[in-house]
Design a protein around this motif. Structure first.
Motif, PDB file in Angstrom:
ATOM      1  N   THR A  48      -7.562  -3.613   6.113  1.00  0.00           N
ATOM      2  CA  THR A  48      -6.397  -2.732   6.050  1.00  0.00           C
ATOM      3  C   THR A  48      -6.336  -2.112   4.665  1.00  0.00           C
ATOM      4  O   THR A  48      -6.857  -2.679   3.697  1.00  0.00           O
ATOM      5  CB  THR A  48      -5.093  -3.496   6.326  1.00  0.00           C
ATOM      6  N   LYS A  50      -3.816   0.662   1.968  1.00  0.00           N
ATOM      7  CA  LYS A  50      -2.576   1.409   1.735  1.00  0.00           C
ATOM      8  C   LYS A  50      -2.741   2.196   0.445  1.00  0.00           C
ATOM      9  O   LYS A  50      -3.075   1.627  -0.600  1.00  0.00           O
ATOM     10  CB  LYS A  50      -1.376   0.470   1.629  1.00  0.00           C
ATOM     11  N   GLN A  52      -1.277   4.708  -2.541  1.00  0.00           N
ATOM     12  CA  GLN A  52      -0.071   5.088  -3.273  1.00  0.00           C
ATOM     13  C   GLN A  52      -0.422   6.194  -4.256  1.00  0.00           C
ATOM     14  O   GLN A  52      -1.525   6.238  -4.802  1.00  0.00           O
ATOM     15  CB  GLN A  52       0.516   3.884  -4.015  1.00  0.00           C
ATOM     16  N   ASP A  63       4.498   4.972  -2.225  1.00  0.00           N
ATOM     17  CA  ASP A  63       3.673   5.037  -1.017  1.00  0.00           C
ATOM     18  C   ASP A  63       3.415   6.485  -0.639  1.00  0.00           C
ATOM     19  O   ASP A  63       4.330   7.310  -0.623  1.00  0.00           O
ATOM     20  CB  ASP A  63       4.350   4.304   0.139  1.00  0.00           C
ATOM     21  N   SER A  93      -2.259   5.031   5.089  1.00  0.00           N
ATOM     22  CA  SER A  93      -2.318   3.585   5.290  1.00  0.00           C
ATOM     23  C   SER A  93      -2.781   3.335   6.719  1.00  0.00           C
ATOM     24  O   SER A  93      -2.453   4.091   7.626  1.00  0.00           O
ATOM     25  CB  SER A  93      -0.955   2.928   5.044  1.00  0.00           C
TER      26      SER A  93
END
Length: 219
Positions: A48, A50, A52, A63, A93
């Motif tokens: 996974t 994500k 920013q 985010d 994400s």
């Protein structure tokens, strides 16, 4: 005590489902970052990420949204002249899954992708991944499914119990209705019998009084 502690550590190692790793890195705009992982054939790689983006007003990272940029995931087999086996474009994400077709070193690359000034912005990307067999990594999902299945069974049993109670209420209502109809029918017949007896009595009395008046020469 030492033996007990060692046994506990050994037991924890046995129940670990897979190798879990997490890290983050900084990029300038659309810079591509890669890391290498040795995978054996049939190994399941789940990750996974994500992204920013640096916000000057906040003086920190926030985010990134779908309107900011997306992320490109590439997985290459370095042992086979960097043969590309996975090319995935996603949002800021998301997750990705890969099963190694051959044993060897694999290169996992992550690259922000956007147009305009955002491509030059500073970005921070957090990465989490698990490495293990398909059965081990899916054990959590199977456990969740088992829990949901158990909850569904409980709900089904409650629904069955509610249906039984409703059927019992319907049976009681039917019994009460039949009893009420029986009582009403008996009451109606009793009233009809009373009216017949009253009519017969009145007729007999009228006939008797008529004979009495005739005998007394009143009529």
């Amino acid at each position: 005590m030492l033996l007990t502690a060692l046994l506990q550590i050994f037991a924890c190692c046995l129940v670990l489902p897979a190798q879990v790793s997490a890290f983050y890195f900084y990029t300038n705009g659309g810079e591509r970052k890669c890391f290498h992982k040795e995978l054996s054939r049939g190994t399941l790689f789940q990750g996974t990420y994500k992204a920013q983006i640096y916000d000057d007003d906040l003086k920190g990272y926030r985010d990134a949204g779908a309107q900011d940029f997306g992320v490109v995931i590439d997985i290459e087999e370095t042992f086979d002249d960097d043969h590309l086996v996975v090319h995935q474009k996603g949002s800021a994400s998301g997750d990705y899954t890969f099963i190694a077709l051959d044993s060897g070193e694999h290169k996992i690359c992550i690259q922000p992708e956007a147009g305009g000034w955002l491509i030059k912005a500073k970005t921070k990307i957090e990465v989490h991944f698990q490495v293990g067999t398909d059965e081990k990594l899916d054990s959590k999902g199977k456990t969740t499914i088992d829990v949901l299945h158990a909850k569904v069974n409980v709900l089904n049993s409650k629904i069955s119990e509610i249906r039984r109670e409703q059927q019992l209420m319907r049976d009681r209502e039917a019994t009460f209705r039949d009893a009420s109809e029986s009582v009403n029918s008996r009451a109606m017949w009793w009233i009809l019998i009373q009216l017949i007896v009253l009519a017969v009595t009145c007729g007999w009395q009228m006939k008797h009084l008529g004979k009495f008046f005739v005998k007394q020469k009143i009529l």
